[in-house]
Design an enzyme around this catalytic site. Structure first.
Site, mmCIF file in Angstrom:
data_model
loop_
_atom_site.group_PDB
_atom_site.id
_atom_site.type_symbol
_atom_site.label_atom_id
_atom_site.label_comp_id
_atom_site.label_asym_id
_atom_site.label_seq_id
_atom_site.Cartn_x
_atom_site.Cartn_y
_atom_site.Cartn_z
ATOM 1 N N HIS A 145 0.871 -1.194 0.000
ATOM 2 C CA HIS A 145 0.000 0.000 0.000
ATOM 3 C C HIS A 145 0.900 1.234 0.000
ATOM 4 O O HIS A 145 1.496 1.576 1.010
ATOM 5 C CB HIS A 145 -0.900 0.012 1.236
ATOM 6 C CG HIS A 145 -1.884 1.131 1.250
ATOM 7 N ND1 HIS A 145 -3.242 0.940 1.459
ATOM 8 C CD2 HIS A 145 -1.744 2.475 1.083
ATOM 9 C CE1 HIS A 145 -3.868 2.101 1.423
ATOM 10 N NE2 HIS A 145 -2.971 3.053 1.197
ATOM 11 N N HIS A 182 1.568 5.365 -1.690
ATOM 12 C CA HIS A 182 1.201 6.548 -2.475
ATOM 13 C C HIS A 182 2.459 7.135 -3.092
ATOM 14 O O HIS A 182 3.370 7.539 -2.367
ATOM 15 C CB HIS A 182 0.535 7.602 -1.579
ATOM 16 C CG HIS A 182 -0.747 7.122 -0.979
ATOM 17 N ND1 HIS A 182 -1.979 7.353 -1.564
ATOM 18 C CD2 HIS A 182 -0.996 6.400 0.138
ATOM 19 C CE1 HIS A 182 -2.935 6.799 -0.821
ATOM 20 N NE2 HIS A 182 -2.362 6.210 0.223
ATOM 21 N N LEU A 183 2.490 7.176 -4.425
ATOM 22 C CA LEU A 183 3.679 7.735 -5.090
ATOM 23 C C LEU A 183 3.400 9.083 -5.743
ATOM 24 O O LEU A 183 4.326 9.729 -6.227
ATOM 25 C CB LEU A 183 4.209 6.769 -6.152
ATOM 26 C CG LEU A 183 4.981 5.550 -5.645
ATOM 27 C CD1 LEU A 183 5.485 4.720 -6.833
ATOM 28 C CD2 LEU A 183 6.154 5.944 -4.761
ATOM 29 N N ASN A 217 -5.237 7.364 -5.959
ATOM 30 C CA ASN A 217 -5.936 8.618 -5.601
ATOM 31 C C ASN A 217 -5.158 9.863 -6.033
ATOM 32 O O ASN A 217 -4.867 10.736 -5.248
ATOM 33 C CB ASN A 217 -6.269 8.670 -4.094
ATOM 34 C CG ASN A 217 -5.040 8.680 -3.201
ATOM 35 O OD1 ASN A 217 -3.989 8.165 -3.563
ATOM 36 N ND2 ASN A 217 -5.180 9.268 -2.026
ATOM 37 N N LYS A 236 -9.272 -0.313 -5.833
ATOM 38 C CA LYS A 236 -9.335 0.329 -4.516
ATOM 39 C C LYS A 236 -10.704 0.960 -4.288
ATOM 40 O O LYS A 236 -11.200 1.711 -5.121
ATOM 41 C CB LYS A 236 -8.251 1.417 -4.440
ATOM 42 C CG LYS A 236 -8.207 2.202 -3.132
ATOM 43 C CD LYS A 236 -7.646 1.386 -1.982
ATOM 44 C CE LYS A 236 -7.801 2.087 -0.639
ATOM 45 N NZ LYS A 236 -6.791 3.083 -0.359
ATOM 46 N N LEU A 290 -4.936 9.072 7.986
ATOM 47 C CA LEU A 290 -6.240 8.416 8.025
ATOM 48 C C LEU A 290 -6.108 6.965 7.593
ATOM 49 O O LEU A 290 -5.408 6.718 6.605
ATOM 50 C CB LEU A 290 -7.233 9.148 7.118
ATOM 51 C CG LEU A 290 -7.694 10.508 7.650
ATOM 52 C CD1 LEU A 290 -8.472 11.262 6.587
ATOM 53 C CD2 LEU A 290 -8.515 10.362 8.926
ATOM 54 N N ASP A 346 1.420 2.584 3.522
ATOM 55 C CA ASP A 346 0.591 3.779 3.338
ATOM 56 C C ASP A 346 1.460 5.030 3.404
ATOM 57 O O ASP A 346 0.996 6.085 3.837
ATOM 58 C CB ASP A 346 -0.542 3.850 4.379
ATOM 59 C CG ASP A 346 -1.650 4.812 3.963
ATOM 60 O OD1 ASP A 346 -1.721 5.167 2.767
ATOM 61 O OD2 ASP A 346 -2.438 5.215 4.843
ATOM 62 N N HIS A 352 3.125 14.444 1.614
ATOM 63 C CA HIS A 352 2.559 15.766 1.345
ATOM 64 C C HIS A 352 3.685 16.752 1.604
ATOM 65 O O HIS A 352 4.458 16.557 2.565
ATOM 66 C CB HIS A 352 1.404 16.082 2.293
ATOM 67 C CG HIS A 352 0.193 15.216 2.090
ATOM 68 N ND1 HIS A 352 -0.763 15.473 1.139
ATOM 69 C CD2 HIS A 352 -0.208 14.089 2.717
ATOM 70 C CE1 HIS A 352 -1.711 14.540 1.192
ATOM 71 N NE2 HIS A 352 -1.392 13.684 2.144
HETATM 72 O O1 DOR Z 1 -3.297 9.342 5.719
HETATM 73 C C1 DOR Z 1 -3.658 9.066 4.594
HETATM 74 N N1 DOR Z 1 -3.121 9.660 3.504
HETATM 75 N N2 DOR Z 1 -4.637 8.172 4.437
HETATM 76 C C2 DOR Z 1 -5.182 7.937 3.249
HETATM 77 O O2 DOR Z 1 -6.068 7.133 3.186
HETATM 78 C C3 DOR Z 1 -4.765 8.703 2.056
HETATM 79 C C4 DOR Z 1 -3.404 9.179 2.201
HETATM 80 C C5 DOR Z 1 -3.035 10.223 1.155
HETATM 81 O O3 DOR Z 1 -3.306 10.007 -0.009
HETATM 82 O O4 DOR Z 1 -2.444 11.236 1.521
HETATM 83 ZN ZN ZN Z 2 -3.351 5.053 1.580
#
Ligand code: DOR
Ligand code: ZN
Length: 345
Positions: free
Chosen positions: A14, A16-17, A42, A98, A218, A246, A250
């Site tokens: 899991h 995020h790139l 996402n 997803k 989250l 995860d 950011h």
């Molecule tokens: O903390 C999180 N960040 N939870 C998520 O489900 C999405 C992720 C994000 O894309 O920043």
């Molecule tokens: Zn995630």
């Protein structure tokens, strides 16, 4: 004498790139240690078709090179075409789909409101063995944010499992003893990922002594007893639990602000943290299963043949506080204790 641990190269189930300058800046942090990763869809706009997933995969590979394998996912919407999902899976473009309940988290506005509207997609996925990856939180404003995962199990997950018992599901980034118990109670076609940060922080870390935006993610971290249940599950050797960091970058400016984004960026030091957590639990021998074997087992993929070695030093490992990217600096997750394990080489 330094201690060491050699294991098959781990995967991240899991991740995020992002895209563009952020992708360029942070993808090497994952590619350095991990062989494969399930890539979250996402983006803005989200990755919803097989063609978009193929194009995104190529943008990732342009940054990482072929030593890293991105396993792509589609973002399920109420307009998702089952035939496109099945074709993208058949052609080897996607590995999973997803599910974000609409509004649950970062960039989830296109997610699902009415779960009956995706029934045909779920049926097709069950038939073709395509896993559904759930962001397991309800979005009902009446439900307290700390209860949203437990309520998701009752209101969404259990009904989906009753209607489509053969659908293979991963409950992503579980944060509660309720989720651990639910997964343990189910057949093996339900798995769960556990993040690095949820093995380390509880909700006090976010809120006591000042608000810590870099610990906000989250699903939000819960009480200490839930963190302990996660450590227990991760270190138990139960093959249904596997690593999904995860890791969700950011730029600092988007975290350190009046309404900060959710996400902890752990790609850089995840393996050092995990070795520490498993060592503390007296379960270093279980790290290989959690980080390198259980995930491939669930996804029916081979375990990586390549191996990595973790080495324990007497002095703390030095790792960067921040990763500088063209989209701004990204703070690396601070576990709050020194780390002694590092990846050799
Ligand atoms: O903390 C999180 N960040 N939870 C998520 O489900 C999405 C992720 C994000 O894309 O920043
Ligand atoms: Zn995630």
């Amino acid at each position: 004498m330094s201690q060491s641990l050699t294991l098959p190269r781990p995967d991240d189930w899991h991740l995020h790139l992002r895209d563009g300058a952020m992708l360029e800046g942070i993808a090497p942090e994952s590619a350095r240690h991990f062989a494969r990763a399930i890539i979250m869809p996402n983006l803005v706009p989200p990755v919803v078709t097989g063609a978009e997933a193929a194009a995104y995969r190529d943008r990732i590979l342009a940054v990482t090179g072929t030593g890293f394998t991105p396993l792509m996912t589609l973002y399920l919407t109420e307009a998702t075409d089952p035939a496109d999902v099945v074709a993208a899976h058949r052609d080897g473009i996607i590995t999973a789909v997803k599910l974000y309940p609409a509004g649950a988290t970062t960039n989830s506005a296109s997610g699902v409101v009415d779960f009956d509207k995706v029934r045909d997609v779920l049926e097709a996925m069950a038939e073709h063995g395509i896993p559904l990856l759930c962001h397991g939180e309800v979005t009902d404003p009446a439900i307290d944010i700390f209860d949203r995962e437990a309520v998701f199990i009752d209101r969404v997950l259990e009904p989906i499992r009753r209607k489509t018992p053969y659908l293979r599901i991963v409950m992503e980034h579980i944060t509660t003893s309720d989720a651990v118990a639910y997964v343990q109670s189910q057949p093996e076609n339900l798995g769960a990922t556990i993040t690095t940060h949820h093995l380390v922080i509880n909700r006090n870390h976010i809120l006591v002594g000042g608000i810590r935006p870099h610990y906000y993610c989250l699903p939000v971290a819960k009480r200490e007893r839930h963190r302990q249940a996660l450590v227990q599950a991760a270190t138990s050797g139960d093959a249904r639990f596997f690593l999904g960091t995860d890791s969700a970058p950011h730029a600092d400016a988007a975290k350190e602000t009046a309404c900060g984004c959710a996400g902890c960026f752990t790609a850089t030091n995840t393996l050092s943290i995990l070795a520490h957590v498993f060592e503390q639990a007296g379960a270093l021998d279980k790290l290989e299963g959690f980080a390198a074997r259980n995930g491939p087992g669930f996804y029916r993929l081979p375990v990586n043949e390549d191996r990595i070695t973790l080495v324990r030093s007497d002095s703390p490992v030095v790792y960067p506080d921040k990763i500088e990217t063209g989209a701004g600096p990204v703070t690396v997750f601070d576990p709050g204790f020194p780390l002694y394990w590092r990846v050799a080489g």
